[in-house]
Design an enzyme around this catalytic site. Structure first.
Site, PDB file in Angstrom:
ATOM      1  N   HIS A 203       0.714  -1.222  -0.131  1.00 53.19           N
ATOM      2  CA  HIS A 203       0.100  -0.010   0.112  1.00 53.19           C
ATOM      3  C   HIS A 203       0.807   1.129   0.310  1.00 53.19           C
ATOM      4  O   HIS A 203       2.016   1.157   0.262  1.00 53.19           O
ATOM      5  CB  HIS A 203      -0.909   0.060   1.160  1.00 53.19           C
ATOM      6  CG  HIS A 203      -0.339   0.580   2.579  1.00 53.19           C
ATOM      7  ND1 HIS A 203      -0.286   1.650   2.702  1.00 53.19           N
ATOM      8  CD2 HIS A 203       0.540  -0.241   3.328  1.00 53.19           C
ATOM      9  CE1 HIS A 203       0.435   1.777   3.964  1.00 53.19           C
ATOM     10  NE2 HIS A 203       0.919   0.439   4.232  1.00 53.19           N
ATOM     11  N   CYS A 204       0.053   2.411  -0.092  1.00 53.40           N
ATOM     12  CA  CYS A 204       0.888   3.676  -0.002  1.00 53.40           C
ATOM     13  C   CYS A 204      -0.059   4.551   0.600  1.00 53.40           C
ATOM     14  O   CYS A 204      -0.885   4.295   1.682  1.00 53.40           O
ATOM     15  CB  CYS A 204       1.306   4.139  -1.374  1.00 53.40           C
ATOM     16  SG  CYS A 204       0.195   4.286  -2.680  1.00 53.40           S
ATOM     17  N   GLN A 205      -0.492   5.579  -0.194  1.00 58.94           N
ATOM     18  CA  GLN A 205      -1.603   6.576   0.583  1.00 58.94           C
ATOM     19  C   GLN A 205      -2.950   6.415  -0.254  1.00 58.94           C
ATOM     20  O   GLN A 205      -3.893   6.398   0.143  1.00 58.94           O
ATOM     21  CB  GLN A 205      -1.309   8.174   0.194  1.00 58.94           C
ATOM     22  CG  GLN A 205      -2.130   9.204   0.486  1.00 58.94           C
ATOM     23  CD  GLN A 205      -2.424   9.183   2.212  1.00 58.94           C
ATOM     24  OE1 GLN A 205      -1.528   8.977   2.871  1.00 58.94           O
ATOM     25  NE2 GLN A 205      -3.324   9.831   2.592  1.00 58.94           N
TER      26      GLN A 205
END
Length: 271
Positions: A229-231
């Site tokens: 994931h990231c943002q």
């Protein structure tokens, strides 16, 4: 048999150039409208990266509406025998997210152009300004859950010995010093390896040659389920792509990413 069938997931400009005329090819450009208009790989169809995301708060990185995906893939001329080659101009974030979308719709004939448009240009390959017309109207699609991790699923897996959470954000976001949600920090136990650290700027943003060893040292290993994931699951499109290219058997993208996790009242965080 497809002329792409003997190629790995990640291909080079020299692999793509002689195959541009293949009837099964759907070539997807995920740069920007301006960059596409300046010149793109011949035959490429532009997809605005925004069309790969839901785009609404609080979790804009979630899947688009099914009807929107059906319209998009209809325009591209999606068909079971198609082989997709996907590229962008940023090292693989948007292209990787599109590959995740292909997994979501159950289509597994695809390749990533290593380094994308910068690598194509660096290899002195031809560009074109012709814009292919949309192929058709909406196509019925079946969406599959396996490539995706929901917040609930990730939360249920925390602490498992066979889980690696790959956080593709920058170290300041991971540490909680840069705050982009109600809560700062990271998913408990997550391993931070920023997406751009997996690219080689000396080789036109190609995936770095030692990426397998780097991930092994970090504990992001193929024996584990990798949830990345990231943002907004844009940067982690690249990390999803890398894990898939390395043959990791259990890879999921957490599309809600930190915009969901960091804004949810019941999620644990570490700093």
């Amino acid at each position: 048999m497809s002329v792409f069938s003997d190629l790995p997931l990640v291909i080079e400009p020299s692999d793509l150039a002689p195959r541009l005329g293949a009837p099964e090819l759907i070539l997807v450009d995920l740069t920007s409208a301006a960059r596409y208009a300046e010149g793109h790989i011949p035959g490429a169809r532009f997809v605005d990266p925004k069309r790969t995301q839901w785009g609404q708060p609080p979790a804009p990185g979630l899947l688009p509406a099914k009807a929107d995906l059906e319209a998009l893939f209809g325009e591209l001329g999606h068909r079971p025998e198609a082989t997709y080659v996907v590229y962008d101009d940023e090292g693989g974030g948007w292209a990787g997210r599109f590959i995740w979308l292909l997994d979501v719709i159950g289509h597994h004939h695809y390749h990533y152009l290593n380094g994308g448009l910068p690598a194509w240009i660096a290899d002195a390959q031809a560009l074109d300004r012709e814009v292919p017309a949309p192929v058709g109207g909406p196509l019925p699609l079946t969406l599959h859950d396996e490539p995706s991790a929901t917040r609930e699923y990730l939360q249920s897996r925390l602490g498992a010995a066979d889980l690696a959470v790959w956080d593709a954000r920058n170290p300041s976001e991971y540490a909680g010093t840069k705050v982009l949600a109600a809560k700062a920090g990271h998913v408990p136990g997550a391993i931070n390896f920023e997406w751009t650290a997996g690219m080689d700027p000396a080789r036109a943003l190609r995936i770095r040659a030692d990426i397998a060893e780097v991930l092994e040292d970090l504990g992001i290993t193929p024996d584990k389920e990798v949830i990345t994931h990231c943002q907004t699951h844009h940067r982690s499109g690249f990390t999803y792509l890398v894990a898939k290219a390395l043959g990791y058997p259990r890879v999921k993208g957490y599309a809600g990413s930190w915009s969901e996790w960091g804004n949810h009242p019941d999620t644990p965080v570490e700093v």
